[in-house]
Design a protein around this motif. Sequence first.
Motif, PDB file in Angstrom:
ATOM      1  N   ILE A  82     -52.195  38.410 -73.162  1.00 20.09           N
ATOM      2  CA  ILE A  82     -51.517  39.356 -72.278  1.00 20.09           C
ATOM      3  C   ILE A  82     -52.247  40.686 -72.274  1.00 20.09           C
ATOM      4  CG2 ILE A  82     -49.398  40.716 -71.999  1.00 20.09           C
ATOM      5  CD1 ILE A  82     -47.854  38.264 -72.915  1.00 20.09           C
ATOM      6  N   GLY A  94     -49.215  34.192 -68.329  1.00 13.76           N
ATOM      7  CA  GLY A  94     -50.195  34.996 -69.046  1.00 13.76           C
ATOM      8  C   GLY A  94     -50.916  35.922 -68.091  1.00 13.76           C
ATOM      9  N   THR A  95     -51.773  36.775 -68.625  1.00 16.92           N
ATOM     10  CA  THR A  95     -52.524  37.710 -67.786  1.00 16.92           C
ATOM     11  C   THR A  95     -53.847  37.113 -67.347  1.00 16.92           C
ATOM     12  OG1 THR A  95     -51.513  39.604 -68.908  1.00 16.92           O
ATOM     13  CG2 THR A  95     -53.529  40.016 -67.668  1.00 16.92           C
ATOM     14  N   LEU A 125     -47.369  46.923 -72.742  1.00 13.91           N
ATOM     15  CA  LEU A 125     -47.533  45.516 -73.116  1.00 13.91           C
ATOM     16  C   LEU A 125     -46.194  44.891 -73.489  1.00 13.91           C
ATOM     17  CD1 LEU A 125     -50.853  45.470 -75.177  1.00 13.91           C
ATOM     18  CD2 LEU A 125     -50.478  44.709 -72.824  1.00 13.91           C
ATOM     19  N   ALA A 152     -47.432  42.566 -78.084  1.00 14.55           N
ATOM     20  CA  ALA A 152     -47.252  41.418 -77.193  1.00 14.55           C
ATOM     21  C   ALA A 152     -46.752  40.210 -77.973  1.00 14.55           C
ATOM     22  CB  ALA A 152     -48.557  41.087 -76.475  1.00 14.55           C
ATOM     23  N   ILE A 162     -44.571  43.943 -70.149  1.00 10.22           N
ATOM     24  CA  ILE A 162     -45.281  42.835 -69.515  1.00 10.22           C
ATOM     25  C   ILE A 162     -45.000  41.535 -70.264  1.00 10.22           C
ATOM     26  CG2 ILE A 162     -47.566  41.910 -68.964  1.00 10.22           C
ATOM     27  CD1 ILE A 162     -48.470  44.867 -68.615  1.00 10.22           C
ATOM     28  N   ALA A 163     -45.080  41.581 -71.590  1.00  8.10           N
ATOM     29  CA  ALA A 163     -44.795  40.387 -72.381  1.00  8.10           C
ATOM     30  C   ALA A 163     -43.354  39.934 -72.183  1.00  8.10           C
ATOM     31  CB  ALA A 163     -45.063  40.656 -73.860  1.00  8.10           C
ATOM     32  N   LYS A 205     -43.205  37.872 -69.031  1.00  7.15           N
ATOM     33  CA  LYS A 205     -43.868  36.570 -69.153  1.00  7.15           C
ATOM     34  C   LYS A 205     -43.099  35.638 -70.091  1.00  7.15           C
ATOM     35  CE  LYS A 205     -48.295  38.606 -67.946  1.00  7.15           C
ATOM     36  NZ  LYS A 205     -48.358  38.059 -66.601  1.00  7.15           N
ATOM     37  N   ILE A 248     -48.334  30.525 -72.996  1.00  6.57           N
ATOM     38  CA  ILE A 248     -48.642  31.873 -72.521  1.00  6.57           C
ATOM     39  C   ILE A 248     -50.013  32.269 -73.053  1.00  6.57           C
ATOM     40  CG2 ILE A 248     -48.002  34.304 -72.556  1.00  6.57           C
ATOM     41  CD1 ILE A 248     -45.137  33.542 -72.560  1.00  6.57           C
TER      42      ILE A 248
END
Length: 461
Positions: A162, A49-50, A174, A200, A177-178, A181, A159
Amino acid sequence: MLTGGEDALAALLGPRPVTTARWGLDRIEALLDQLGRPERTFRALHVAGTNGKGSTASFAASMLAAGGLRTGLYTSPHLSDVRERFLVDGSWIEESVVQSAASRILDCGASDACTYFEVSTALAFLCFAECGVEVTVAETGLGGRLDATNVLRPAGTAITPIGFDHTDLLGSSLRAIAGEKGGIFKRDVPASLGRMDGVALETLERIAARTGSPVARLGREAEVSEVRSEPEGTRFRYVSSARPGGVPLATRLPGRYQADNAALALLMLDRSGHEMDEARVRRGVAQTRLPGRFELRREGPAGGTWVFDIAHNPAAAEALCATLAELSPPRPLVAVVGLLADKDWKAVLGRLALDSDAMILTCPAASEGRVWDPAEAQAWMSRKGAANVTVSVDVAEAVARGRELAGSGTVLVTGSAYTVGEARTQPAVAGAQIEKRRARHAVRSETVATDEGRADASRRA
């Protein structure tokens, strides 16, 4: 090979041939092969996760330990000492075990090509195996798909929300990035998702369907209510399909977002075969500790207040400011901020400026290529009309100057983990005590389970 008396840990984690992030699992796989695959000696849970993944992992590990399991916790980065990254039942690992494991890794030829994070990951897994850990909760370092921790074969994954961070490596959208992850999902391994929506969520659900990983979400299969955040901590009620009657919980970590982090951890545990009774869940949540996450300290009844919080991206800055607004620490509030050059520092500073009476920008110790320029940041803020923004040459000076300006008010130290870690050790902070008052429900949570806790400790001894 090291001779007697040498520090194997320092030799392992000192200057390395590879110091920058490098994608791929080939190096860590080769190293773990030479070590005999220590990560396969324990069950694992994997968290990406972020923001909030360190908190979520810590809550999960604390609940597992409260449930009587010998539990490893691997998180990053550390604040002051690398030993903070790998804990067993919430405590540092015995030094002889760490040194022995480091020496073994140094003797492996595959370690020469590994990055700092890769060898620290191998070190954690080897130490956990040597300590007889039964289950490990591991937080990804960066992304997920190609992160060194993705060698694990987890019983469950989670997760957290995000957002935008590490866009130079994970992608500028996003969706990208997702996608990185979601790479921790495994076939037939339950995935638990934090509170998120839009692209996300769509991306993660698509990856889970393709992988064959059953999904549950906070906000759908589980929810929190009656959330109340105070300086002493956060209280809330957790309800899920597995716990329809609800569980009243309390943590000493302030911030409404900590209710979500604890809830996601419990959702992951319940879905991965680690169900436990309510008393042990309550004790685990109440006993969770996480320095540098809205860590509140006071200098006596008439003294000033300190807040230490790692907030190095826009979403984290927003959550920090929301908690400041809710808890209203004494004014004036002086923010000491030190970030890294590869972060979206303009967005972070712009948000923090709205809630600060003054701001001191400083430069924490960081690796080459990541050092930001506080003077450039000050000039940018001046062009944006921000007043009362100054620059200090280092964290020590910034912390001392912050207390001078704030008086009996509040000094907020935030930005990177480097900044928060360095600030917490400064002489100006030495007289401040961590907030010791307990939320009323946290006291009850621990009291209810005291006898069970003693029994669990006896079994683990």
